[in-house]
Design a protein around this motif. Structure first.
Motif, PDB file in Angstrom:
ATOM      1  N   LEU A 137      25.742  25.945  37.997  1.00  0.00           N
ATOM      2  CA  LEU A 137      26.124  26.805  38.840  1.00  0.00           C
ATOM      3  C   LEU A 137      25.174  27.907  38.813  1.00  0.00           C
ATOM      4  CD1 LEU A 137      29.885  26.802  37.750  1.00  0.00           C
ATOM      5  CD2 LEU A 137      28.625  25.616  39.420  1.00  0.00           C
ATOM      6  N   VAL A 138      24.936  28.601  40.109  1.00  0.00           N
ATOM      7  CA  VAL A 138      24.293  29.903  40.292  1.00  0.00           C
ATOM      8  C   VAL A 138      25.103  31.088  40.899  1.00  0.00           C
ATOM      9  CG1 VAL A 138      23.657  28.954  42.587  1.00  0.00           C
ATOM     10  CG2 VAL A 138      22.124  30.878  41.410  1.00  0.00           C
ATOM     11  N   ILE A 139      24.742  32.108  40.372  1.00  0.00           N
ATOM     12  CA  ILE A 139      25.480  33.456  40.887  1.00  0.00           C
ATOM     13  C   ILE A 139      24.731  34.035  41.983  1.00  0.00           C
ATOM     14  CG2 ILE A 139      26.436  35.727  39.942  1.00  0.00           C
ATOM     15  CD1 ILE A 139      26.178  34.470  37.098  1.00  0.00           C
ATOM     16  N   ASP A 149      19.695  42.402  40.805  1.00  0.00           N
ATOM     17  CA  ASP A 149      19.619  41.483  39.794  1.00  0.00           C
ATOM     18  C   ASP A 149      20.749  41.596  39.173  1.00  0.00           C
ATOM     19  OD1 ASP A 149      19.917  43.805  38.136  1.00  0.00           O
ATOM     20  OD2 ASP A 149      17.582  44.084  38.138  1.00  0.00           O
ATOM     21  N   LEU A 150      21.411  40.717  38.198  1.00  0.00           N
ATOM     22  CA  LEU A 150      22.736  40.647  37.569  1.00  0.00           C
ATOM     23  C   LEU A 150      23.045  41.900  36.881  1.00  0.00           C
ATOM     24  CD1 LEU A 150      25.110  38.893  37.167  1.00  0.00           C
ATOM     25  CD2 LEU A 150      24.044  37.881  35.028  1.00  0.00           C
ATOM     26  N   ALA A 151      22.344  42.510  36.155  1.00  0.00           N
ATOM     27  CA  ALA A 151      22.504  43.783  35.444  1.00  0.00           C
ATOM     28  C   ALA A 151      22.895  44.842  36.386  1.00  0.00           C
ATOM     29  CB  ALA A 151      21.192  44.291  34.979  1.00  0.00           C
ATOM     30  N   ARG A 230      21.111  35.814  48.186  1.00  0.00           N
ATOM     31  CA  ARG A 230      20.099  36.054  46.692  1.00  0.00           C
ATOM     32  C   ARG A 230      20.949  35.690  45.748  1.00  0.00           C
ATOM     33  NH1 ARG A 230      20.195  41.814  46.918  1.00  0.00           N
ATOM     34  NH2 ARG A 230      18.440  41.628  48.446  1.00  0.00           N
ATOM     35  N   ALA A 231      20.089  34.895  44.966  1.00  0.00           N
ATOM     36  CA  ALA A 231      20.384  34.231  43.649  1.00  0.00           C
ATOM     37  C   ALA A 231      20.105  35.257  42.495  1.00  0.00           C
ATOM     38  CB  ALA A 231      19.606  32.939  43.409  1.00  0.00           C
ATOM     39  N   LEU A 232      21.092  35.652  41.758  1.00  0.00           N
ATOM     40  CA  LEU A 232      20.960  36.649  40.673  1.00  0.00           C
ATOM     41  C   LEU A 232      20.779  35.890  39.306  1.00  0.00           C
ATOM     42  CD1 LEU A 232      23.771  39.240  41.432  1.00  0.00           C
ATOM     43  CD2 LEU A 232      21.222  38.954  42.191  1.00  0.00           C
TER      44      LEU A 232
END
Length: 334
Positions: A137-139, A149-151, A230-232
């Motif tokens: 899975l992708v966020i 970014d995820l952060a 956008r993939a994080l």
């Protein structure tokens, strides 16, 4: 009278000896059936509608198994009740190798962890054959999102709890579990929003209805490549070939948020060992075929062969993990 009694005894003795000789010459019927398997078409029950990732894996595998086994292998779609209808039909089928289950980890672990009234126990009622594909899975966020970014996204979620909405496919679905794992790993609060499926969730994210989605690489990657999303991060332990530059949550120092989706094949419990051994051998050989591997990768998955013992261990570990997660996150599924 004595002569007649002696003759009767002699005939009975001869009959018994003949039966014993015949029994010695012919193998046990169950063992014979196992050795001769398959002698008629095999059904791969898929507890989802046609057209999805599970269906694609099952059809690719069915085609290759039919060639190798010399017997028809057909896909039987039995959707409904979060895969319970199709899975239960396999559990209750005759354990003769002619009815098998091909499904995602929902059938093998998630339902058992979240549904206390499940009408079967996958650990007891299914005989694992192999995990045949992993489906990361992708966020993802909208391409116009301020979060690069995820952060950054998690920092915003921590500063303003419940203000970042993310798509799920209902309580206990894979995106819901990943969202709960993210919340616990990062100490944040997100707001889940149920959608009917991937297509609707992707459109909701692109249209700005939600700020975040957690979906299969197969569903999200085309929108990432087109520049709409956008993939994080990959919500698993391994990077995806389809999105090779996207880091995993493991790389981002959040291993507790990892969720590896997978697809596997299983038989009803009590299926003869000889049939299971032959099936495992042929599934292994099928998954080594480069053409089949390409078919699976075209669906955004990674072909693998993880045999029955490690598959059983993975099932047991995930059921325990998701059961504990559901308790902590108060995820209730009837």
């Amino acid at each position: 009278m004595k002569r007649r009694a002696s003759l009767t005894l002699l005939l009975a003795t001869c009959g018994a000896l003949a039966a014993m000789a015949s029994s010695a010459q012919q193998p046990n019927s169950a063992a014979s059936a196992s050795t001769a398997w398959p002698q008629r078409p095999i059904r791969l029950v898929v507890p989802f509608p046609p057209g999805g990732g599970t269906d694609a894996v099952a059809r690719a595998l069915a085609q290759k198994l039919a060639t190798r086994l010399g017997s028809p292998v057909v896909v039987d779609n039995k959707p409904g009740a979060s895969t319970i209808i199709g899975t239960e039909s396999v559990v209750k089928a005759e354990p003769d190798g002619y009815t098998l289950l091909v499904s995602g980890s929902t059938s093998y672990t998630v339902n058992a962890a979240l549904r206390p009234k499940l009408p079967y126990d996958p650990l007891k009622d299914l005989a694992p054959v192999a995990i045949v594909a992993k489906a990361p899975l992708v966020i993802v966020v909208n391409a116009s999102s301020p979060h690069k970014d995820l952060a950054s996204l998690l920092a915003a979620a921590k500063a303003a709890p419940k203000t970042i909405n993310y798509a799920t496919f209902g309580s206990g679905s894979a995106p819901h579990l990943v969202g709960a794992l993210l919340e616990q790993a990062a100490g944040v609060r997100l707001q889940d929003v149920p959608y009917r499926g991937s297509a609707q969730a992707m459109m909701g994210l692109i249209g700005g209805e939600i700020q975040l989605a957690i979906d299969t690489v197969a569903s999200a990657a085309p929108h990432v490549r087109s520049g709409k999303l956008r993939a994080l991060a990959i919500a698993g332990n391994d990077r995806s070939r389809a999105l090779p530059t996207v880091p995993t949550v493991q790389e981002l120092k959040m291993p507790d948020a990892a969720f590896d989706g997978w697809y596997a094949i299983a038989a009803p419990a009590r299926t003869p060992a000889a049939i299971l051994a032959k099936l495992q051998k042929e599934v292994d050989a099928s998954m080594r075929d480069t053409g089949l591997q390409e078919q699976v990768r075209n669906q955004g998955m990674e072909p693998v062969f993880i045999g029955p013992k490690p598959m059983a261990a993975a099932m047991e570990a995930e059921i325990g993990r998701y059961r504990a997660l559901a308790h902590r996150a108060q995820i209730a599924v009837e």
